[in-house]
Design a protein around this motif. Structure first.
Motif, PDB file in Angstrom:
ATOM      1  N   VAL A 158      -0.564 -11.484   4.605  1.00 40.11           N
ATOM      2  CA  VAL A 158      -1.222 -10.778   3.505  1.00 40.11           C
ATOM      3  C   VAL A 158      -0.636  -9.378   3.355  1.00 40.11           C
ATOM      4  CG1 VAL A 158      -3.405  -9.781   2.727  1.00 40.11           C
ATOM      5  CG2 VAL A 158      -3.368 -12.093   3.676  1.00 40.11           C
ATOM      6  N   ALA A 159      -0.454  -8.678   4.469  1.00 34.88           N
ATOM      7  CA  ALA A 159       0.103  -7.327   4.429  1.00 34.88           C
ATOM      8  C   ALA A 159       1.514  -7.340   3.847  1.00 34.88           C
ATOM      9  CB  ALA A 159       0.108  -6.724   5.830  1.00 34.88           C
ATOM     10  N   ARG A 174       7.882   5.289  -4.087  1.00 33.52           N
ATOM     11  CA  ARG A 174       6.796   5.866  -3.294  1.00 33.52           C
ATOM     12  C   ARG A 174       6.542   5.070  -2.020  1.00 33.52           C
ATOM     13  NH1 ARG A 174       1.935   6.226  -7.434  1.00 33.52           N
ATOM     14  NH2 ARG A 174       0.872   6.959  -5.561  1.00 33.52           N
ATOM     15  N   ALA A 175       7.431   4.134  -1.722  1.00 29.59           N
ATOM     16  CA  ALA A 175       7.214   3.250  -0.576  1.00 29.59           C
ATOM     17  C   ALA A 175       7.589   3.945   0.727  1.00 29.59           C
ATOM     18  CB  ALA A 175       8.005   1.962  -0.749  1.00 29.59           C
ATOM     19  N   THR A 176       6.879   5.004   1.053  1.00 30.65           N
ATOM     20  CA  THR A 176       7.080   5.675   2.324  1.00 30.65           C
ATOM     21  C   THR A 176       6.454   4.828   3.428  1.00 30.65           C
ATOM     22  OG1 THR A 176       5.014   6.896   2.107  1.00 30.65           O
ATOM     23  CG2 THR A 176       7.000   7.921   1.196  1.00 30.65           C
ATOM     24  N   GLU A 177       6.711   5.217   4.656  1.00 33.95           N
ATOM     25  CA  GLU A 177       6.106   4.490   5.773  1.00 33.95           C
ATOM     26  C   GLU A 177       4.584   4.565   5.698  1.00 33.95           C
ATOM     27  OE1 GLU A 177       6.092   4.529  10.682  1.00 33.95           O
ATOM     28  OE2 GLU A 177       7.567   5.694   9.554  1.00 33.95           O
ATOM     29  N   ALA A 178       4.060   5.751   5.313  1.00 34.35           N
ATOM     30  CA  ALA A 178       2.609   5.905   5.188  1.00 34.35           C
ATOM     31  C   ALA A 178       2.063   5.002   4.092  1.00 34.35           C
ATOM     32  CB  ALA A 178       2.262   7.361   4.894  1.00 34.35           C
ATOM     33  N   ALA A 179       2.805   4.889   2.979  1.00 33.59           N
ATOM     34  CA  ALA A 179       2.357   4.039   1.875  1.00 33.59           C
ATOM     35  C   ALA A 179       2.331   2.578   2.295  1.00 33.59           C
ATOM     36  CB  ALA A 179       3.268   4.229   0.666  1.00 33.59           C
ATOM     37  N   ARG A 180       3.372   2.137   2.982  1.00 32.04           N
ATOM     38  CA  ARG A 180       3.413   0.741   3.429  1.00 32.04           C
ATOM     39  C   ARG A 180       2.269   0.441   4.395  1.00 32.04           C
ATOM     40  NH1 ARG A 180       8.995   1.923   3.390  1.00 32.04           N
ATOM     41  NH2 ARG A 180       8.956   2.414   5.616  1.00 32.04           N
ATOM     42  N   THR A 181       1.974   1.412   5.256  1.00 28.63           N
ATOM     43  CA  THR A 181       0.865   1.230   6.197  1.00 28.63           C
ATOM     44  C   THR A 181      -0.462   1.158   5.458  1.00 28.63           C
ATOM     45  OG1 THR A 181       2.065   2.400   7.942  1.00 28.63           O
ATOM     46  CG2 THR A 181      -0.323   2.221   8.188  1.00 28.63           C
ATOM     47  N   ASN A 182      -0.652   2.032   4.472  1.00 28.26           N
ATOM     48  CA  ASN A 182      -1.903   2.028   3.704  1.00 28.26           C
ATOM     49  C   ASN A 182      -2.079   0.729   2.927  1.00 28.26           C
ATOM     50  OD1 ASN A 182      -2.692   4.495   4.599  1.00 28.26           O
ATOM     51  ND2 ASN A 182      -2.422   5.579   2.672  1.00 28.26           N
ATOM     52  N   ALA A 185      -3.079  -1.964   5.391  1.00 30.34           N
ATOM     53  CA  ALA A 185      -4.464  -1.800   5.845  1.00 30.34           C
ATOM     54  C   ALA A 185      -5.454  -2.144   4.735  1.00 30.34           C
ATOM     55  CB  ALA A 185      -4.689  -0.367   6.325  1.00 30.34           C
ATOM     56  N   THR A 186      -5.180  -1.674   3.509  1.00 25.59           N
ATOM     57  CA  THR A 186      -6.101  -1.922   2.400  1.00 25.59           C
ATOM     58  C   THR A 186      -6.198  -3.403   2.075  1.00 25.59           C
ATOM     59  OG1 THR A 186      -5.520   0.245   1.487  1.00 25.59           O
ATOM     60  CG2 THR A 186      -6.660  -1.275   0.020  1.00 25.59           C
ATOM     61  N   SER A 187      -5.110  -4.125   2.255  1.00 31.05           N
ATOM     62  CA  SER A 187      -5.125  -5.559   1.949  1.00 31.05           C
ATOM     63  C   SER A 187      -5.998  -6.348   2.919  1.00 31.05           C
ATOM     64  CB  SER A 187      -3.697  -6.120   1.973  1.00 31.05           C
ATOM     65  OG  SER A 187      -3.151  -6.081   3.285  1.00 31.05           O
ATOM     66  N   GLN A 188      -6.435  -5.703   4.003  1.00 34.97           N
ATOM     67  CA  GLN A 188      -7.287  -6.386   4.980  1.00 34.97           C
ATOM     68  C   GLN A 188      -8.774  -6.186   4.705  1.00 34.97           C
ATOM     69  OE1 GLN A 188      -5.510  -8.338   7.085  1.00 34.97           O
ATOM     70  NE2 GLN A 188      -3.783  -7.469   5.949  1.00 34.97           N
ATOM     71  N   VAL A 189      -9.099  -5.447   3.644  1.00 38.33           N
ATOM     72  CA  VAL A 189     -10.505  -5.192   3.331  1.00 38.33           C
ATOM     73  C   VAL A 189     -11.240  -6.487   3.009  1.00 38.33           C
ATOM     74  CG1 VAL A 189     -12.051  -4.075   1.670  1.00 38.33           C
ATOM     75  CG2 VAL A 189     -10.095  -2.827   2.592  1.00 38.33           C
ATOM     76  N   LEU A 190     -10.553  -7.418   2.392  1.00 41.33           N
ATOM     77  CA  LEU A 190     -11.171  -8.696   2.057  1.00 41.33           C
ATOM     78  C   LEU A 190     -10.349  -9.837   2.636  1.00 41.33           C
ATOM     79  CD1 LEU A 190     -10.329  -9.516  -1.664  1.00 41.33           C
ATOM     80  CD2 LEU A 190      -9.308  -7.645  -0.420  1.00 41.33           C
ATOM     81  N   LEU A 203      -5.907  -9.130  -7.094  1.00 39.23           N
ATOM     82  CA  LEU A 203      -6.548  -8.372  -6.024  1.00 39.23           C
ATOM     83  C   LEU A 203      -5.518  -7.663  -5.152  1.00 39.23           C
ATOM     84  CD1 LEU A 203      -9.375 -10.886  -5.072  1.00 39.23           C
ATOM     85  CD2 LEU A 203      -9.604  -8.721  -6.284  1.00 39.23           C
ATOM     86  N   MET A 204      -4.342  -8.258  -5.005  1.00 41.19           N
ATOM     87  CA  MET A 204      -3.290  -7.576  -4.241  1.00 41.19           C
ATOM     88  C   MET A 204      -2.749  -6.374  -5.007  1.00 41.19           C
ATOM     89  SD  MET A 204      -1.077 -10.318  -2.070  1.00 41.19           S
ATOM     90  CE  MET A 204      -1.819 -11.156  -0.662  1.00 41.19           C
ATOM     91  N   VAL A 205      -2.680  -6.490  -6.331  1.00 39.50           N
ATOM     92  CA  VAL A 205      -2.278  -5.339  -7.144  1.00 39.50           C
ATOM     93  C   VAL A 205      -3.306  -4.217  -6.989  1.00 39.50           C
ATOM     94  CG1 VAL A 205      -1.930  -4.507  -9.502  1.00 39.50           C
ATOM     95  CG2 VAL A 205      -0.956  -6.699  -8.803  1.00 39.50           C
ATOM     96  N   ILE A 206      -4.584  -4.579  -7.006  1.00 33.42           N
ATOM     97  CA  ILE A 206      -5.648  -3.580  -6.826  1.00 33.42           C
ATOM     98  C   ILE A 206      -5.509  -2.900  -5.466  1.00 33.42           C
ATOM     99  CG2 ILE A 206      -8.137  -3.273  -6.534  1.00 33.42           C
ATOM    100  CD1 ILE A 206      -8.541  -5.481  -8.610  1.00 33.42           C
ATOM    101  N   CYS A 207      -5.264  -3.692  -4.426  1.00 32.07           N
ATOM    102  CA  CYS A 207      -5.082  -3.122  -3.084  1.00 32.07           C
ATOM    103  C   CYS A 207      -3.910  -2.148  -3.063  1.00 32.07           C
ATOM    104  CB  CYS A 207      -4.852  -4.235  -2.064  1.00 32.07           C
ATOM    105  SG  CYS A 207      -6.320  -5.223  -1.681  1.00 32.07           S
TER     106      CYS A 207
END
Length: 226
Positions: A158-159, A174-182, A185-190, A203-207
């Motif tokens: 999923v990530a 904008r695909a920094t390491e922090a962005a990829r990590t976020n 992580a956000t994709s694991q909310v659901l 939903l992945m676009v929203i994440c």
């Protein structure tokens, strides 16, 4: 018999060190936004949550709402304070109170906490998804992955797929390491495993959009003096 002279009593002076009470920690900007959104959303919903005898929508009284939600009227009044009072003491309801009010108003608890910025992100996500649907590479990618009935929904998959979709959204710069990590992580909310496959791409676009908006901007390197 000579009496011994009385010894003078010692005088004790008690000094009380008056210490200033520490200031209460400042509320975070996110908390203040969420608190204001909750309070204002609740006030607006109360004005449109009742039903008149003729079937028209009307306001519901605070007394009726507090009784329906199973909370004290005083608790509800504290949550519906004016803007001025909210600046001094922002409402901070417990999760239980939020859920009780949401149930009484027939809405999801999360909707009461979405800020104006969150709604803008949702709108942007839908617009972005509608544009992506016309792209061949996007349709091919989701057809081979998230649209499959055999989609594993494993966290790592999923990530990875959410990060790939973020790239297709045009966020590569904008695909920094922090962005990829976020995004991961956000994709694991659901849980994507139990979702309708047709809903997964949106939903992945929203994440991706929510994650990128929460990522600090890339700092440009300082120029070296020549």
């Amino acid at each position: 018999m000579a009496m011994k002279p009385l010894r003078p009593k010692k005088q004790f002076r008690w000094s009380i060190a008056m210490r200033d009470e520490p200031d209460a920690p400042a509320k975070s900007e996110l908390f203040l936004k969420s608190s204001n959104q909750f309070r204002r959303a609740l006030r607006r919903m109360i004005n449109q949550s009742g039903t008149a005898p003729n079937g028209e929508v009307k306001s519901v009284s605070r007394q009726a709402l507090s009784a329906s939600a199973g909370i004290a009227a005083s608790t509800l009044n504290k949550l519906l304070v004016s803007d001025e009072k909210a600046k001094e003491e922002p409402p901070n309801p417990t999760l239980e109170v939020i859920c009780k009010l949401a149930a009484a108003l027939n809405v999801s608890p999360g909707l009461l906490l979405l800020t104006e910025d969150d709604w803008k992100k949702l709108g942007s996500s839908v617009a972005t998804y509608m544009a992506l649907e016309r792209a061949d590479n996007f349709r091919e990618f989701v057809s081979d992955t998230v649209l499959s009935n055999e989609y594993s929904g494993v966290a790592s998959d999923v990530a990875r797929d959410a990060q790939q979709i973020a790239q297709m959204c045009g966020f590569g710069s904008r695909a920094t390491e922090a962005a990829r990590t976020n995004i991961a992580a956000t994709s694991q909310v659901l849980s994507f495993r139990g979702l309708n496959p047709e809903h997964r791409p949106l939903l992945m676009v929203i994440c991706a959009i929510f994650a990128l908006s929460a990522t600090p901007p890339r700092t440009s390197p300082e120029s070296n003096p020549s």
